[in-house]
Design an enzyme around this catalytic site. Structure first.
Site, mmCIF file in Angstrom:
data_model
loop_
_atom_site.group_PDB
_atom_site.id
_atom_site.type_symbol
_atom_site.label_atom_id
_atom_site.label_comp_id
_atom_site.label_asym_id
_atom_site.label_seq_id
_atom_site.Cartn_x
_atom_site.Cartn_y
_atom_site.Cartn_z
ATOM 1 N N GLU A 46 0.847 -1.200 0.000
ATOM 2 C CA GLU A 46 0.000 0.000 0.000
ATOM 3 C C GLU A 46 0.877 1.242 0.000
ATOM 4 O OE1 GLU A 46 -2.392 2.621 3.314
ATOM 5 O OE2 GLU A 46 -2.378 0.443 3.579
ATOM 6 N N LYS A 136 -10.214 -2.341 7.938
ATOM 7 C CA LYS A 136 -8.915 -1.970 8.498
ATOM 8 C C LYS A 136 -9.127 -1.451 9.923
ATOM 9 C CE LYS A 136 -5.773 1.987 8.067
ATOM 10 N NZ LYS A 136 -5.211 2.994 7.144
#
Length: 203
Positions: A46, A136
């Site tokens: 990411e 998340k």
């Protein structure tokens, strides 16, 4: 309102206990760090997008990732504009620090599975009510490993990625509590932590 989903993470993160986050390193350093992560066995990366330089780095790493069969996502996606920028840069998914239904829907509609951030039962319930199962948990180090056990009772279908303050010293404790994937950043630049992270991958 129609439901959406991020079930693509079922495959994307299957058997992948670690995800790498590289924030603000620029193109060359981000590429080098991504290559290091991939060589270690961390397939999913990411890159937060908070500047034009970040977008350039994301585009470069995403291109390298496609060539290597790796998944590269855009992080810190907090607006509809960010979603459009992530798609244009070639990201495979988006990650957000919090839950914003508009952003999640826009990401899904752009073909990018969204991974919204949650820190409370209310946010978990809200995200799951529109069809999202992968979430998340942020900031995970402050929430603590026990938080995940507490969420498992009312939300057995939730799949959590732990992000925020994670490294080789605490990742194992979170994985033991049912976390599917731990996202690490600075730890990947610490040579002393690399063997421990590699051991987590080998478990």
């Amino acid at each position: 309102m129609t439901t959406i989903d991020n079930a693509a993470f079922d495959t994307m993160l299957a058997g992948r206990p670690l995800m790498a986050i590289f924030r603000g390193f620029g193109v060359e350093r981000s590429l080098a760090l991504a290559e290091q992560a991939w060589s270690l066995g961390i397939d999913v990366v990411e890159l937060p997008i908070q500047s034009e330089a970040d977008l350039e780095a994301l585009a470069a790493v995403a291109e390298a990732g496609r060539a290597a069969g790796r998944m590269v996502g855009a992080g810190t996606v907090v607006s509809l504009r960010h979603v459009a920028q992530a798609a244009e840069a070639g990201a495979a998914f988006t990650v957000s620090p919090g839950f914003d239904e508009r952003v999640a829907r826009a990401s899904f509609e752009a073909g990018l599975p969204p991974l919204p951030g949650v820190a409370t039962a209310t946010e978990v319930q809200a995200a799951m009510s529109i069809g999202l199962t992968w979430l998340k948990a942020f900031p995970a180090a402050l929430l603590g490993p026990a938080w995940f056990g507490a969420m498992a009772g009312p939300f057995p279908g939730a799949r959590f990625v732990a992000t925020g303050g994670m490294d080789a010293t605490n990742a194992g404790a979170f994985l033991a509590r049912g976390v599917r994937t731990v996202a690490v950043g600075a730890a990947l630049e610490d040579p002393e932590q690399l063997p421990a992270l590699a051991a987590l991958l080998a478990r």
